[in-house]
Design a protein around this motif. Structure first.
Motif, PDB file in Angstrom:
ATOM      1  N   LEU A 181     -27.843  68.678 100.286  1.00 39.43           N
ATOM      2  CA  LEU A 181     -26.534  69.236 100.615  1.00 39.43           C
ATOM      3  C   LEU A 181     -26.729  70.712 100.903  1.00 39.43           C
ATOM      4  O   LEU A 181     -27.127  71.485 100.017  1.00 39.43           O
ATOM      5  N   MET A 182     -26.439  71.126 102.130  1.00 36.14           N
ATOM      6  CA  MET A 182     -26.807  72.460 102.584  1.00 36.14           C
ATOM      7  C   MET A 182     -25.656  73.121 103.323  1.00 36.14           C
ATOM      8  O   MET A 182     -24.719  72.464 103.784  1.00 36.14           O
ATOM      9  N   ASP A 183     -25.747  74.450 103.439  1.00 32.35           N
ATOM     10  CA  ASP A 183     -24.877  75.203 104.329  1.00 32.35           C
ATOM     11  C   ASP A 183     -25.543  75.264 105.702  1.00 32.35           C
ATOM     12  O   ASP A 183     -26.692  75.709 105.822  1.00 32.35           O
ATOM     13  N   VAL A 184     -24.829  74.795 106.726  1.00 31.35           N
ATOM     14  CA  VAL A 184     -25.344  74.805 108.091  1.00 31.35           C
ATOM     15  C   VAL A 184     -24.273  75.389 108.998  1.00 31.35           C
ATOM     16  O   VAL A 184     -23.086  75.420 108.649  1.00 31.35           O
ATOM     17  N   PRO A 185     -24.633  75.846 110.178  1.00 30.84           N
ATOM     18  CA  PRO A 185     -23.622  76.398 111.100  1.00 30.84           C
ATOM     19  C   PRO A 185     -22.630  75.326 111.532  1.00 30.84           C
ATOM     20  O   PRO A 185     -23.002  74.159 111.735  1.00 30.84           O
ATOM     21  N   GLU A 186     -21.375  75.717 111.687  1.00 36.09           N
ATOM     22  CA  GLU A 186     -20.379  74.790 112.206  1.00 36.09           C
ATOM     23  C   GLU A 186     -20.720  74.462 113.655  1.00 36.09           C
ATOM     24  O   GLU A 186     -21.079  75.353 114.430  1.00 36.09           O
ATOM     25  N   PRO A 187     -20.652  73.209 114.069  1.00 38.86           N
ATOM     26  CA  PRO A 187     -21.035  72.866 115.448  1.00 38.86           C
ATOM     27  C   PRO A 187     -20.078  73.464 116.465  1.00 38.86           C
ATOM     28  O   PRO A 187     -18.881  73.617 116.207  1.00 38.86           O
ATOM     29  N   GLU A 188     -20.614  73.795 117.621  1.00 44.47           N
ATOM     30  CA  GLU A 188     -19.808  74.339 118.707  1.00 44.47           C
ATOM     31  C   GLU A 188     -19.363  73.223 119.642  1.00 44.47           C
ATOM     32  O   GLU A 188     -20.109  72.285 119.923  1.00 44.47           O
ATOM     33  N   VAL A 189     -18.146  73.347 120.133  1.00 45.28           N
ATOM     34  CA  VAL A 189     -17.586  72.336 121.026  1.00 45.28           C
ATOM     35  C   VAL A 189     -18.160  72.515 122.423  1.00 45.28           C
ATOM     36  O   VAL A 189     -18.017  73.574 123.034  1.00 45.28           O
ATOM     37  N   GLY A 190     -18.822  71.476 122.935  1.00 52.82           N
ATOM     38  CA  GLY A 190     -19.366  71.520 124.278  1.00 52.82           C
ATOM     39  C   GLY A 190     -18.392  70.957 125.294  1.00 52.82           C
ATOM     40  O   GLY A 190     -17.295  70.486 124.947  1.00 52.82           O
ATOM     41  N   PRO A 191     -18.753  70.982 126.561  1.00 57.90           N
ATOM     42  CA  PRO A 191     -17.875  70.440 127.608  1.00 57.90           C
ATOM     43  C   PRO A 191     -17.539  68.969 127.338  1.00 57.90           C
ATOM     44  O   PRO A 191     -18.419  68.172 127.010  1.00 57.90           O
ATOM     45  N   GLY A 192     -16.262  68.654 127.455  1.00 53.00           N
ATOM     46  CA  GLY A 192     -15.836  67.275 127.273  1.00 53.00           C
ATOM     47  C   GLY A 192     -15.824  66.793 125.838  1.00 53.00           C
ATOM     48  O   GLY A 192     -15.659  65.593 125.590  1.00 53.00           O
ATOM     49  N   GLU A 193     -15.958  67.698 124.856  1.00 54.53           N
ATOM     50  CA  GLU A 193     -16.056  67.308 123.452  1.00 54.53           C
ATOM     51  C   GLU A 193     -14.818  67.733 122.667  1.00 54.53           C
ATOM     52  O   GLU A 193     -13.975  68.496 123.143  1.00 54.53           O
ATOM     53  N   VAL A 194     -14.762  67.227 121.445  1.00 53.08           N
ATOM     54  CA  VAL A 194     -13.743  67.656 120.489  1.00 53.08           C
ATOM     55  C   VAL A 194     -14.439  68.013 119.185  1.00 53.08           C
ATOM     56  O   VAL A 194     -15.533  67.525 118.876  1.00 53.08           O
ATOM     57  N   LEU A 195     -13.793  68.889 118.422  1.00 57.70           N
ATOM     58  CA  LEU A 195     -14.268  69.244 117.079  1.00 57.70           C
ATOM     59  C   LEU A 195     -13.355  68.550 116.075  1.00 57.70           C
ATOM     60  O   LEU A 195     -12.121  68.643 116.168  1.00 57.70           O
ATOM     61  N   ILE A 196     -13.976  67.870 115.120  1.00 57.65           N
ATOM     62  CA  ILE A 196     -13.228  67.048 114.164  1.00 57.65           C
ATOM     63  C   ILE A 196     -13.523  67.530 112.748  1.00 57.65           C
ATOM     64  O   ILE A 196     -14.692  67.699 112.371  1.00 57.65           O
ATOM     65  N   LYS A 197     -12.462  67.752 111.976  1.00 60.40           N
ATOM     66  CA  LYS A 197     -12.598  68.040 110.549  1.00 60.40           C
ATOM     67  C   LYS A 197     -12.728  66.699 109.832  1.00 60.40           C
ATOM     68  O   LYS A 197     -11.826  65.863 109.877  1.00 60.40           O
ATOM     69  N   ALA A 210      -5.476  65.775 121.055  1.00 61.57           N
ATOM     70  CA  ALA A 210      -4.893  67.057 120.669  1.00 61.57           C
ATOM     71  C   ALA A 210      -5.184  67.343 119.213  1.00 61.57           C
ATOM     72  O   ALA A 210      -5.396  66.419 118.408  1.00 61.57           O
ATOM     73  N   PRO A 211      -5.235  68.627 118.841  1.00 61.39           N
ATOM     74  CA  PRO A 211      -5.377  68.977 117.425  1.00 61.39           C
ATOM     75  C   PRO A 211      -4.318  68.254 116.590  1.00 61.39           C
ATOM     76  O   PRO A 211      -3.160  68.146 116.993  1.00 61.39           O
ATOM     77  N   GLY A 212      -4.754  67.755 115.453  1.00 57.33           N
ATOM     78  CA  GLY A 212      -3.867  67.010 114.580  1.00 57.33           C
ATOM     79  C   GLY A 212      -4.017  65.511 114.691  1.00 57.33           C
ATOM     80  O   GLY A 212      -3.572  64.772 113.798  1.00 57.33           O
ATOM     81  N   VAL A 250     -13.753  59.176 109.368  1.00 58.31           N
ATOM     82  CA  VAL A 250     -12.422  59.442 109.880  1.00 58.31           C
ATOM     83  C   VAL A 250     -12.159  60.932 109.688  1.00 58.31           C
ATOM     84  O   VAL A 250     -12.646  61.538 108.720  1.00 58.31           O
ATOM     85  N   GLY A 251     -11.442  61.529 110.612  1.00 53.87           N
ATOM     86  CA  GLY A 251     -11.160  62.959 110.512  1.00 53.87           C
ATOM     87  C   GLY A 251      -9.983  63.347 111.379  1.00 53.87           C
ATOM     88  O   GLY A 251      -9.316  62.494 111.988  1.00 53.87           O
ATOM     89  N   GLU A 252      -9.758  64.636 111.448  1.00 52.69           N
ATOM     90  CA  GLU A 252      -8.627  65.183 112.196  1.00 52.69           C
ATOM     91  C   GLU A 252      -9.149  66.152 113.245  1.00 52.69           C
ATOM     92  O   GLU A 252      -9.951  67.055 112.943  1.00 52.69           O
ATOM     93  N   ILE A 253      -8.725  65.977 114.483  1.00 56.23           N
ATOM     94  CA  ILE A 253      -9.143  66.882 115.553  1.00 56.23           C
ATOM     95  C   ILE A 253      -8.581  68.287 115.281  1.00 56.23           C
ATOM     96  O   ILE A 253      -7.393  68.442 114.974  1.00 56.23           O
ATOM     97  N   VAL A 254      -9.460  69.286 115.404  1.00 58.38           N
ATOM     98  CA  VAL A 254      -9.016  70.670 115.226  1.00 58.38           C
ATOM     99  C   VAL A 254      -9.187  71.491 116.502  1.00 58.38           C
ATOM    100  O   VAL A 254      -8.595  72.567 116.630  1.00 58.38           O
ATOM    101  N   GLU A 255      -9.993  71.006 117.453  1.00 53.57           N
ATOM    102  CA  GLU A 255     -10.194  71.755 118.703  1.00 53.57           C
ATOM    103  C   GLU A 255     -10.638  70.786 119.783  1.00 53.57           C
ATOM    104  O   GLU A 255     -11.407  69.854 119.529  1.00 53.57           O
ATOM    105  N   VAL A 256     -10.145  71.006 121.000  1.00 51.08           N
ATOM    106  CA  VAL A 256     -10.578  70.201 122.138  1.00 51.08           C
ATOM    107  C   VAL A 256     -11.092  71.132 123.229  1.00 51.08           C
ATOM    108  O   VAL A 256     -10.597  72.249 123.396  1.00 51.08           O
ATOM    109  N   ALA A 257     -12.101  70.671 123.954  1.00 47.43           N
ATOM    110  CA  ALA A 257     -12.642  71.463 125.047  1.00 47.43           C
ATOM    111  C   ALA A 257     -11.668  71.484 126.213  1.00 47.43           C
ATOM    112  O   ALA A 257     -10.813  70.606 126.355  1.00 47.43           O
ATOM    113  N   ALA A 258     -11.813  72.490 127.047  1.00 46.51           N
ATOM    114  CA  ALA A 258     -10.977  72.598 128.239  1.00 46.51           C
ATOM    115  C   ALA A 258     -11.142  71.350 129.105  1.00 46.51           C
ATOM    116  O   ALA A 258     -12.255  70.856 129.294  1.00 46.51           O
ATOM    117  N   GLY A 259     -10.040  70.844 129.595  1.00 40.26           N
ATOM    118  CA  GLY A 259     -10.094  69.692 130.479  1.00 40.26           C
ATOM    119  C   GLY A 259     -10.002  68.349 129.784  1.00 40.26           C
ATOM    120  O   GLY A 259      -9.879  67.321 130.455  1.00 40.26           O
TER     121      GLY A 259
END
Length: 342
Positions: free
Chosen positions: A15-31, A80-82, A66-75
């Motif tokens: 169990l480690m601290d790692v960088p939060e992943p960055e949202v790439g083109p066409g991707e979403v970030l999920i909590k 949607a978040p939530g 299972v998670g909740e979307i917090v960010e979506v890439a452009a396009g």
């Protein structure tokens, strides 16, 4: 962020601290809210022969979530978040013949979430928008976390028509038990499941099987007689990967019987192909889920009252991952859930 990482090429997880992943083109970030522990994750923790070939360290594990979307890439449209979402863990190329024909589950260049790229055993995960399934009807978070293996069960169980048919399931692991629940819900007449674990056979009884048979003390033929079947089983679902299970299944199928195989054998083994030919038995290999027909079927089954709660037997905070993995590896369990909010 916190993440469960295969940090070294040796047995264990960290169990480690790692960088939060960055949202790439066409991707979403999920909590991430909940995750399920899969047999694949156990192999990676143990760093067995398969894991040594399949993964490269460091790697964040996990593909059931299972998670909740917090960010979506452009396009990215229609997300949607939530949004409450699960994810299809097979990432495809989108360019091969099967992908272009809409048969995405048959892509030859599939990359596995938590195997070929960082996965969902973390506070956040990124995923292509095309791999996201939005839960548009209410669903229990623990159940939503296991949509991936539930999909394996649904894909296998619904490979052939079940209404009024007599079903044999070999292997009462969590996916086998979920397949039994699906078969019963979908209108099968008799559903028999086999295993050698009394605990798992008791779980199977909770989802309404006709007979949960301990094959360490009885044969499949014994079970067939107890159910009053004169011509054998119509549909077989092989979930164990055990040579003896498939051989016994083939020996107890009716002429024209159909077998869907999800269980992965550890090595090659012989079967009675003369019996397969002369009994005109169909064998179909199953891997993953049909994208996204199986996901639609899963949601509809739950909406129609299918109850998977008996399959979930362990719930842990992600901080107690060692205990959770030990529980999952011990055999006296169904699905084990990690809570990433606790």
């Amino acid at each position: 962020m916190k993440a469960l990482v295969k940090a070294k090429a040796e047995p264990g997880l960290w169990l480690m601290d790692v960088p939060e992943p960055e949202v790439g083109p066409g991707e979403v970030l999920i909590k991430v809210l909940r995750t399920g522990i899969c047999g694949t994750d156990l192999h990676i923790r143990d760093y067995d022969g398969w894991a040594q070939q399949a993964v490269r360290t460091p790697l964040v594990l996990g593909h059931e979530f299972v998670g909740e979307i917090v960010e979506v890439a452009a396009g990215v449209a229609d997300l949607a978040p939530g949004d409450l979402v699960s994810g299809e863990g097979h990432l495809i190329c989108g360019k091969c013949r099967n992908c272009l024909a809409g048969r995405r589950h048959l892509c030859r260049s599939t990359v596995g979430l938590g195997i070929g790229r960082d996965g969902a055993f973390a506070e956040y995960v990124t995923l292509p928008a095309t791999n996201v399934w939005v839960h548009r009807v209410p669903v229990d978070l623990d159940v939503a976390a296991i949509f991936d293996p539930f999909g394996n069960a649904v894909h296998t169980a619904l490979s052939f028509p079940l209404v009024g048919e007599d079903i044999l399931i070999t292997g009462a692991g969590p996916i086998g038990i979920m397949a039994a629940a699906v078969a019963r819900h979908a209108g099968a007449r008799q559903v028999m499941i086999t295993d050698v674990s009394p605990f798992r056979l008791e779980l199977a009884e909770k989802v309404g099987v006709s007979l949960a048979l301990d094959v360490s003390s009885s044969t499949i033929a014994d079970g067939q007689r107890r159910l009053g079947l004169r011509e054998g089983f119509d549909v077989g679902l092989e979930m164990s990967g055990r040579p003896e299970a498939l051989r016994d299944m083939i020996a107890n199928m009716t002429h024209g019987g159909r077998i869907a195989m999800l269980g992965l054998p550890a090595e090659e083994f012989p079967v009675d192909f003369a019996r397969i030919v002369t009994s005109m038995i169909t064998l179909k290999g199953i891997y993953g889920r049909e994208m996204f027909e199986t996901w639609y079927a899963m949601s509809v089954l739950l909406e129609g009252g299918l109850d998977l709660s008996p399959v979930i037997t362990g719930r842990y905070s992600y901080r107690d991952f060692d205990a959770a993995f030990d529980d999952a590896a011990g055999g006296r369990c169904g699905k084990v859930i990690l809570d990433w909010t606790a």
